[in-house]
Design a protein around this motif. Structure first.
Motif, mmCIF file in Angstrom:
data_model
loop_
_atom_site.group_PDB
_atom_site.id
_atom_site.type_symbol
_atom_site.label_atom_id
_atom_site.label_comp_id
_atom_site.label_asym_id
_atom_site.label_seq_id
_atom_site.Cartn_x
_atom_site.Cartn_y
_atom_site.Cartn_z
ATOM 1 N N LEU A 80 -3.835 -2.607 -9.516
ATOM 2 C CA LEU A 80 -5.141 -2.881 -8.922
ATOM 3 C C LEU A 80 -6.264 -2.841 -9.963
ATOM 4 C CD1 LEU A 80 -4.792 -0.885 -5.589
ATOM 5 C CD2 LEU A 80 -4.688 -3.369 -5.904
ATOM 6 N N GLY A 81 -6.061 -2.065 -11.018
ATOM 7 C CA GLY A 81 -7.069 -1.987 -12.075
ATOM 8 C C GLY A 81 -7.061 -3.175 -13.013
ATOM 9 N N THR A 82 -5.958 -3.920 -13.049
ATOM 10 C CA THR A 82 -5.861 -5.024 -14.002
ATOM 11 C C THR A 82 -5.749 -6.394 -13.339
ATOM 12 O OG1 THR A 82 -3.454 -4.765 -14.123
ATOM 13 C CG2 THR A 82 -4.770 -3.587 -15.758
ATOM 14 N N ILE A 83 -5.491 -6.438 -12.044
ATOM 15 C CA ILE A 83 -5.337 -7.723 -11.363
ATOM 16 C C ILE A 83 -6.656 -8.483 -11.415
ATOM 17 C CG2 ILE A 83 -5.936 -6.982 -9.024
ATOM 18 C CD1 ILE A 83 -3.393 -8.618 -8.111
ATOM 19 N N GLY A 84 -6.562 -9.787 -11.603
ATOM 20 C CA GLY A 84 -7.775 -10.572 -11.778
ATOM 21 C C GLY A 84 -8.035 -11.543 -10.643
ATOM 22 N N ALA A 85 -9.162 -12.215 -10.735
ATOM 23 C CA ALA A 85 -9.536 -13.208 -9.725
ATOM 24 C C ALA A 85 -8.489 -14.316 -9.678
ATOM 25 C CB ALA A 85 -10.903 -13.779 -10.044
ATOM 26 N N GLY A 86 -8.090 -14.667 -8.482
ATOM 27 C CA GLY A 86 -7.094 -15.710 -8.290
ATOM 28 C C GLY A 86 -5.659 -15.216 -8.332
ATOM 29 N N ASP A 87 -5.443 -13.981 -8.784
ATOM 30 C CA ASP A 87 -4.090 -13.422 -8.830
ATOM 31 C C ASP A 87 -3.654 -13.016 -7.430
ATOM 32 O OD1 ASP A 87 -4.181 -13.789 -11.547
ATOM 33 O OD2 ASP A 87 -4.504 -11.678 -12.025
ATOM 34 N N GLU A 88 -2.351 -12.772 -7.289
ATOM 35 C CA GLU A 88 -1.806 -12.412 -5.986
ATOM 36 C C GLU A 88 -0.824 -11.253 -6.123
ATOM 37 O OE1 GLU A 88 -0.361 -15.041 -2.301
ATOM 38 O OE2 GLU A 88 0.880 -15.319 -4.088
ATOM 39 N N LEU A 89 -1.005 -10.238 -5.282
ATOM 40 C CA LEU A 89 -0.080 -9.112 -5.204
ATOM 41 C C LEU A 89 0.906 -9.431 -4.089
ATOM 42 C CD1 LEU A 89 0.782 -6.230 -6.039
ATOM 43 C CD2 LEU A 89 -0.792 -5.374 -4.298
ATOM 44 N N VAL A 90 2.202 -9.358 -4.386
ATOM 45 C CA VAL A 90 3.240 -9.687 -3.418
ATOM 46 C C VAL A 90 4.070 -8.436 -3.159
ATOM 47 C CG1 VAL A 90 5.203 -11.187 -2.888
ATOM 48 C CG2 VAL A 90 3.337 -12.047 -4.321
ATOM 49 N N VAL A 91 4.207 -8.074 -1.878
ATOM 50 C CA VAL A 91 5.038 -6.935 -1.479
ATOM 51 C C VAL A 91 6.016 -7.406 -0.418
ATOM 52 C CG1 VAL A 91 3.315 -5.172 -2.031
ATOM 53 C CG2 VAL A 91 3.350 -6.164 0.248
ATOM 54 N N THR A 92 7.155 -6.720 -0.325
ATOM 55 C CA THR A 92 8.140 -7.115 0.677
ATOM 56 C C THR A 92 7.736 -6.676 2.078
ATOM 57 O OG1 THR A 92 9.438 -5.139 0.201
ATOM 58 C CG2 THR A 92 10.064 -7.169 -0.951
ATOM 59 N N ARG A 93 7.132 -5.495 2.166
ATOM 60 C CA ARG A 93 6.669 -4.970 3.464
ATOM 61 C C ARG A 93 5.279 -4.385 3.281
ATOM 62 N NH1 ARG A 93 11.250 -2.277 2.614
ATOM 63 N NH2 ARG A 93 10.114 -0.328 2.658
ATOM 64 N N LEU A 94 4.504 -4.393 4.353
ATOM 65 C CA LEU A 94 3.134 -3.891 4.304
ATOM 66 C C LEU A 94 3.089 -2.405 3.952
ATOM 67 C CD1 LEU A 94 0.263 -4.885 4.677
ATOM 68 C CD2 LEU A 94 0.451 -4.352 7.098
ATOM 69 N N ASP A 95 4.080 -1.631 4.404
ATOM 70 C CA ASP A 95 4.071 -0.186 4.132
ATOM 71 C C ASP A 95 4.302 0.145 2.662
ATOM 72 O OD1 ASP A 95 6.782 -0.748 3.959
ATOM 73 O OD2 ASP A 95 7.396 0.876 5.288
ATOM 74 N N GLN A 96 4.575 -0.863 1.838
ATOM 75 C CA GLN A 96 4.701 -0.635 0.400
ATOM 76 C C GLN A 96 3.345 -0.259 -0.216
ATOM 77 O OE1 GLN A 96 7.724 -1.560 -1.825
ATOM 78 N NE2 GLN A 96 8.466 -0.824 0.140
ATOM 79 N N LEU A 97 2.270 -0.594 0.493
ATOM 80 C CA LEU A 97 0.925 -0.368 -0.039
ATOM 81 C C LEU A 97 0.420 1.049 0.169
ATOM 82 C CD1 LEU A 97 -0.778 -3.668 1.089
ATOM 83 C CD2 LEU A 97 0.245 -3.129 -1.120
ATOM 84 N N GLY A 98 1.059 1.818 1.053
ATOM 85 C CA GLY A 98 0.586 3.177 1.285
ATOM 86 C C GLY A 98 1.195 3.780 2.529
ATOM 87 N N ASP A 99 0.866 5.033 2.765
ATOM 88 C CA ASP A 99 1.452 5.778 3.869
ATOM 89 C C ASP A 99 0.692 5.638 5.182
ATOM 90 O OD1 ASP A 99 3.604 6.729 2.428
ATOM 91 O OD2 ASP A 99 2.519 8.486 1.711
ATOM 92 N N GLY A 100 -0.361 4.870 5.223
ATOM 93 C CA GLY A 100 -1.111 4.729 6.464
ATOM 94 C C GLY A 100 -2.058 3.556 6.403
ATOM 95 N N GLY A 101 -2.670 3.281 7.528
ATOM 96 C CA GLY A 101 -3.585 2.161 7.630
ATOM 97 C C GLY A 101 -4.757 2.256 6.673
ATOM 98 N N ARG A 102 -5.291 3.471 6.486
ATOM 99 C CA ARG A 102 -6.429 3.632 5.564
ATOM 100 C C ARG A 102 -6.032 3.276 4.142
ATOM 101 N NH1 ARG A 102 -7.471 7.960 8.897
ATOM 102 N NH2 ARG A 102 -9.384 7.704 10.066
#
Length: 169
Positions: free
Chosen positions: A53-75
């Motif tokens: 998240l600190g190095t991703i730039g404009a136009g780049d895309e983060l791809v995850v297999t499942r939404l829960d890969q991003l964290g332990d909760g909605g926040r």
């Protein structure tokens, strides 16, 4: 546009083969695939994600297999989405197929906001107040409200410690 794949793996809570999932992300065009281990359920293992998240730039895309890969909760998930948006990047989730780009973007954000609103608020962790610290700050001319703010304790705790006889609190 750079596509970055991210996998967050727990000890046994996530089924499947991490190398197969990494290969899947690579086959979908991810030039970089980063994997992160979480040592225990409920523990945030997010140093790799923060780095992305600190190095991703404009136009780049983060791809995850499942939404829960991003964290332990909605926040946590919403915060990742907001950081991506601030940097001009987007999010793509494979299972189920979701994207922050296009017409589904506002719907994804709204869903994450709704989930985050349903989560209970966690109280700010407080540390035990050291009586000596409180007394030292008071002697230095700092008021009780400012002492409470600096030490991360309630004003009532400060007042109790100040009213207690020396050596008893």
């Amino acid at each position: 546009m750079l596509r970055i794949g991210y996998l967050r793996r727990g000890p046994a809570e996530f089924g499947g083969d991490p190398t197969a999932e990494a290969a899947r992300l690579s086959a979908l065009g991810c030039e970089v695939v980063r994997t992160e281990a979480v040592t225990a359920p409920g523990r945030q293992g997010d140093a790799v994600l923060r780095s992305i998240l600190g190095t991703i730039g404009a136009g780049d895309e983060l791809v995850v297999t499942r939404l829960d890969q991003l964290g332990d909760g909605g926040r946590a998930m919403l915060e990742v989405l907001e950081q991506l948006e601030r940097r001009g990047a987007s999010l793509q989730v494979l299972d189920p197929a979701l994207s922050s780009r296009g017409p589904g973007g506002p719907a994804l954000r709204a869903a994450l906001e709704a989930v985050a609103m349903l989560e209970p608020l966690t109280a700010r962790p407080r540390r035990p107040a050291a009586t000596q610290e409180i007394r030292d700050l008071q002697r230095a001319g700092v008021g009780p409200v400012e002492i409470a703010r600096r030490l991360g304790v309630s004003r009532m705790t400060v007042w109790r410690k100040l009213k207690a006889p020396e050596g008893c609190a």
